[in-house]
Design a protein around this motif. Structure first.
Motif, PDB file in Angstrom:
ATOM      1  N   SER A 200       0.835  -1.216   0.000  1.00  0.00           N
ATOM      2  CA  SER A 200       0.000   0.000   0.000  1.00  0.00           C
ATOM      3  C   SER A 200       0.864   1.258   0.000  1.00  0.00           C
ATOM      4  N   CYS A 201       1.790   1.320  -0.923  1.00  0.00           N
ATOM      5  CA  CYS A 201       2.731   2.435  -0.963  1.00  0.00           C
ATOM      6  C   CYS A 201       2.029   3.776  -1.168  1.00  0.00           C
ATOM      7  N   GLY A 202       2.595   4.798  -0.535  1.00  0.00           N
ATOM      8  CA  GLY A 202       2.073   6.153  -0.709  1.00  0.00           C
ATOM      9  C   GLY A 202       0.729   6.374  -0.058  1.00  0.00           C
ATOM     10  N   THR A 203       0.421   5.636   0.979  1.00  0.00           N
ATOM     11  CA  THR A 203      -0.806   5.719   1.779  1.00  0.00           C
ATOM     12  C   THR A 203      -1.983   5.007   1.133  1.00  0.00           C
ATOM     13  N   SER A 204      -2.327   5.355  -0.098  1.00  0.00           N
ATOM     14  CA  SER A 204      -3.531   4.795  -0.715  1.00  0.00           C
ATOM     15  C   SER A 204      -3.244   3.747  -1.771  1.00  0.00           C
ATOM     16  N   GLY A 205      -1.970   3.514  -2.089  1.00  0.00           N
ATOM     17  CA  GLY A 205      -1.626   2.470  -3.025  1.00  0.00           C
ATOM     18  C   GLY A 205      -1.863   2.805  -4.479  1.00  0.00           C
ATOM     19  N   THR A 206      -1.881   4.079  -4.830  1.00  0.00           N
ATOM     20  CA  THR A 206      -2.014   4.456  -6.239  1.00  0.00           C
ATOM     21  C   THR A 206      -0.708   4.154  -6.970  1.00  0.00           C
ATOM     22  N   ASP A 207      -0.761   4.208  -8.296  1.00  0.00           N
ATOM     23  CA  ASP A 207       0.456   4.008  -9.080  1.00  0.00           C
ATOM     24  C   ASP A 207       1.504   5.060  -8.723  1.00  0.00           C
ATOM     25  N   ALA A 208       1.049   6.300  -8.511  1.00  0.00           N
ATOM     26  CA  ALA A 208       1.980   7.366  -8.134  1.00  0.00           C
ATOM     27  C   ALA A 208       2.631   7.071  -6.791  1.00  0.00           C
ATOM     28  N   GLY A 209       1.885   6.454  -5.876  1.00  0.00           N
ATOM     29  CA  GLY A 209       2.436   6.099  -4.576  1.00  0.00           C
ATOM     30  C   GLY A 209       3.514   5.042  -4.681  1.00  0.00           C
ATOM     31  N   VAL A 210       3.312   4.048  -5.541  1.00  0.00           N
ATOM     32  CA  VAL A 210       4.325   3.017  -5.754  1.00  0.00           C
ATOM     33  C   VAL A 210       5.592   3.644  -6.323  1.00  0.00           C
ATOM     34  N   ASP A 211       5.440   4.503  -7.315  1.00  0.00           N
ATOM     35  CA  ASP A 211       6.609   5.126  -7.937  1.00  0.00           C
ATOM     36  C   ASP A 211       7.320   6.075  -6.979  1.00  0.00           C
ATOM     37  N   TRP A 212       6.550   6.726  -6.108  1.00  0.00           N
ATOM     38  CA  TRP A 212       7.155   7.634  -5.118  1.00  0.00           C
ATOM     39  C   TRP A 212       8.075   6.857  -4.178  1.00  0.00           C
TER      40      TRP A 212
ATOM     41  N   SER B 170      22.543  -3.165  -4.445  1.00  0.00           N
ATOM     42  CA  SER B 170      22.025  -3.736  -5.681  1.00  0.00           C
ATOM     43  C   SER B 170      20.999  -4.812  -5.346  1.00  0.00           C
ATOM     44  N   PHE B 171      19.926  -4.840  -6.121  1.00  0.00           N
ATOM     45  CA  PHE B 171      18.860  -5.823  -5.878  1.00  0.00           C
ATOM     46  C   PHE B 171      17.888  -5.804  -7.039  1.00  0.00           C
ATOM     47  N   ARG B 172      17.033  -6.805  -7.074  1.00  0.00           N
ATOM     48  CA  ARG B 172      15.971  -6.879  -8.078  1.00  0.00           C
ATOM     49  C   ARG B 172      14.700  -6.318  -7.442  1.00  0.00           C
ATOM     50  N   LEU B 173      14.135  -5.319  -8.101  1.00  0.00           N
ATOM     51  CA  LEU B 173      12.967  -4.597  -7.587  1.00  0.00           C
ATOM     52  C   LEU B 173      11.720  -4.979  -8.373  1.00  0.00           C
ATOM     53  N   ALA B 174      10.635  -5.215  -7.634  1.00  0.00           N
ATOM     54  CA  ALA B 174       9.330  -5.448  -8.267  1.00  0.00           C
ATOM     55  C   ALA B 174       8.358  -4.380  -7.794  1.00  0.00           C
ATOM     56  N   ARG B 175       7.661  -3.789  -8.755  1.00  0.00           N
ATOM     57  CA  ARG B 175       6.592  -2.842  -8.458  1.00  0.00           C
ATOM     58  C   ARG B 175       5.277  -3.452  -8.917  1.00  0.00           C
ATOM     59  N   ILE B 176       4.335  -3.572  -7.988  1.00  0.00           N
ATOM     60  CA  ILE B 176       3.025  -4.140  -8.314  1.00  0.00           C
ATOM     61  C   ILE B 176       2.004  -3.021  -8.280  1.00  0.00           C
ATOM     62  N   TYR B 177       1.425  -2.709  -9.424  1.00  0.00           N
ATOM     63  CA  TYR B 177       0.486  -1.602  -9.543  1.00  0.00           C
ATOM     64  C   TYR B 177      -0.949  -2.102  -9.413  1.00  0.00           C
ATOM     65  N   SER B 178      -1.764  -1.351  -8.663  1.00  0.00           N
ATOM     66  CA  SER B 178      -3.137  -1.798  -8.411  1.00  0.00           C
ATOM     67  C   SER B 178      -4.192  -0.776  -8.816  1.00  0.00           C
ATOM     68  N   GLU B 179      -3.773   0.331  -9.443  1.00  0.00           N
ATOM     69  CA  GLU B 179      -4.766   1.320  -9.852  1.00  0.00           C
ATOM     70  C   GLU B 179      -5.554   0.798 -11.055  1.00  0.00           C
ATOM     71  N   GLN B 180      -6.863   1.134 -11.080  1.00  0.00           N
ATOM     72  CA  GLN B 180      -7.775   0.603 -12.093  1.00  0.00           C
ATOM     73  C   GLN B 180      -8.239   1.708 -13.031  1.00  0.00           C
ATOM     74  N   THR B 181      -8.527   1.325 -14.280  1.00  0.00           N
ATOM     75  CA  THR B 181      -9.115   2.266 -15.223  1.00  0.00           C
ATOM     76  C   THR B 181     -10.629   2.213 -15.115  1.00  0.00           C
ATOM     77  N   ILE B 182     -11.258   3.344 -15.304  1.00  0.00           N
ATOM     78  CA  ILE B 182     -12.716   3.410 -15.211  1.00  0.00           C
ATOM     79  C   ILE B 182     -13.360   2.580 -16.318  1.00  0.00           C
ATOM     80  N   ASP B 183     -12.793   2.620 -17.516  1.00  0.00           N
ATOM     81  CA  ASP B 183     -13.375   1.862 -18.626  1.00  0.00           C
ATOM     82  C   ASP B 183     -13.412   0.365 -18.323  1.00  0.00           C
ATOM     83  N   ALA B 184     -12.334  -0.162 -17.745  1.00  0.00           N
ATOM     84  CA  ALA B 184     -12.298  -1.590 -17.428  1.00  0.00           C
ATOM     85  C   ALA B 184     -13.321  -1.941 -16.361  1.00  0.00           C
ATOM     86  N   LEU B 185     -13.494  -1.051 -15.390  1.00  0.00           N
ATOM     87  CA  LEU B 185     -14.462  -1.322 -14.323  1.00  0.00           C
ATOM     88  C   LEU B 185     -15.890  -1.209 -14.834  1.00  0.00           C
TER      89      LEU B 185
END
Length: 458
Positions: free
Chosen positions: A85-97, A112-127
């Motif tokens: 739940s990065c960036g408080t609300s877990g938006t894509d911007a929060g993950v990148d921040w 050095s390490f391997r980083l994974a970013r999991i994005y959970s923001e949804q598009t309105i059209d898909a919903l």
């Protein structure tokens, strides 16, 4: 991550990234066999503003400080670090921040390490497509969702379960940053990688989600060991203890049912759990069960802008006013409506006001069981309108009433005290959570996107 034995020790340093913790408690957890570090980066506790604006409630300096300690410790011990739940609300911007902060620390520390970013923001059209397909269902007490409500949202996130996190680690990620996730998902994912039974895994995850909240010192973190039979909780602070009561009580925290808790993949059932003190600091829990759901679901969280708000704060100590606050508030609302109509040509339906009396049922309102005359109270006056200009204009009309409004029949003009000058404080855009719904999915990762990258600063 796979090992011959089905057990894992996880360090949870605090209830939320950026909240702070003593570095020595992290060292204690590492020295005592922690095989992963998990910390929650967000919550809905602070309201819809942070999702609506895709901003964090925590300061960059505080988050960076905590991240530097955890990232350095995790890489030195060669164990995974998961921030959910990065960036408080877990938006894509929060993950990148958070990812930007992590990479900056890595550059300075030569990590050095391997980083994974999991994005959970949804598009309105898909919903909307999912809604039209009958895959979106309301959660009580809300009713059916409409496309218009979806369209009003500034941001929508899906609350991911444990599977995308486990998949990221299987793919080699050593640091995992997620969008909005259930508080329990990271630790449950680590347990799943060891094929540990889901009952103990999910109950352990629920217990440790807020760090030391399950101990006698909520500011401490915990070291939690999970296996097929149950789990053991130990405080990271030698001055704090996990007790059977403190551990069992955490099932009540943010949970409507003290024995059952729904997750995307099923329901945790702790009705058969036992809690046993191993010593004066550790507790052993056994007997938890997990019921897989017939349908995997993802909860949706959406925040919509509902207007602009201006507030005023005033202190009242006049005993005549305090003796009949209900009448005073009713008169304030009535006189204000008349003045706003005559001065600004606005009807009550054009705006909303709230008068909250702290010290006089300000929290419970009509549910307050004990009523009496307070010696002084603080009144929070809030007005919400379609624009900031209108909201502030109404608050300015209310200003003299909040300063001197008498009760009917009073033979003197009372005086109250504004907390600030000017009295009107513009809060800007305000938001509301408008989604409390779930969407049926065919796979746990259907709504989420994972991006892997190499962070190299050797």
């Amino acid at each position: 991550m796979t090992t011959p034995h089905k057990r894992i020790r996880v360090l949870v340093p605090a209830g939320m990234l950026g909240g702070g913790f003593p570095p020595e408690t992290v060292a204690y957890g590492i020295d005592n066999g922690a095989e992963a570090i998990v910390v929650d980066g967000g919550s809905t506790d602070s309201g819809p503003y942070y999702l609506g604006t895709a901003t964090a409630k925590t300061s960059a300096a505080a988050v960076r400080r905590d991240l530097e300690i955890l990232l350095t410790a995790a890489r030195a011990a060669d164990i995974p670090l998961i921030v959910s739940s990065c960036g408080t609300s877990g938006t894509d911007a929060g993950v990148d921040w958070v990812a930007d902060l992590v990479t900056s620390i890595a550059r300075e520390r030569r990590l050095s390490f391997r980083l994974a970013r999991i994005y959970s923001e949804q598009t309105i059209d898909a919903l909307v497509s999912a809604l039209n397909a009958g895959r979106v269902n309301p959660l009580a007490p809300l009713g059916p969702l409409s496309a218009d409500i979806l369209g009003s949202c500034e941001h929508v996130v899906g609350v991911l379960g444990s599977e995308p996190i486990a998949d990221a680690i299987r793919a080699g990620a050593q640091v995992v940053l997620t969008g909005r996730a259930t508080d329990t998902a990271p630790l449950a994912a680590l347990a799943a990688l060891r094929d540990i039974e889901p009952g103990p895994a999910w109950h352990a995850a629920k217990t440790a989600e807020c760090g030391g909240h399950c101990t006698t010192d909520p500011l401490a973190g915990v070291l939690i060991e999970v296996d097929d039979k149950g789990f053991t909780v130990e405080s990271l602070d030698p001055g704090s203890s996990a007790t059977p009561t403190s551990v069992a009580a955490h099932m009540i925290y943010e949970n409507a049912d003290p024995f059952r808790m729904r997750e995307p993949s099923g329901t945790l059932d702790t009705s058969g759990a036992t809690y046993r003190a191993l010593d004066d600091r550790r507790v052993r829990v056994e007997g938890s069960a997990f019921e897989p759901a017939a349908q995997y679901t993802i909860k949706l969280e959406g925040s919509a802008r509902t207007g602009y708000e201006t507030i005023s704060l005033v202190g009242i100590r006049d005993p005549h006013i305090l003796s009949d606050m209900d009448t005073w508030v009713a008169r304030l609302e009535s006189v204000l409506a008349d003045r706003v109509k005559s001065l600004l040509d606005l009807e009550p339906g054009d705006y909303d006001i709230a008068v909250i009396r702290y010290g006089d049922n300000g929290i419970l309102g009509d549910l307050e069981p004990e009523r009496g005359t307070p010696r002084e109270i603080g009144v929070l006056f809030k007005v919400r309108a379609s624009t900031q200009e209108v909201a502030t204009g109404i608050a300015k009309v209310a200003n003299p009433l909040l300063l001197h409004l008498p009760l009917p029949g009073m033979d003197h003009l009372p005086s109250f005290a504004f907390v600030t000058s000017p009295a009107e404080i513009e809060r800007g855009a305000v938001y509301e959570f408008v989604l409390h719904h779930s969407v049926d999915v065919t796979t746990p990762d259907e709504l989420f996107r994972t991006k892997h990258s190499e962070v190299s600063h050797d």
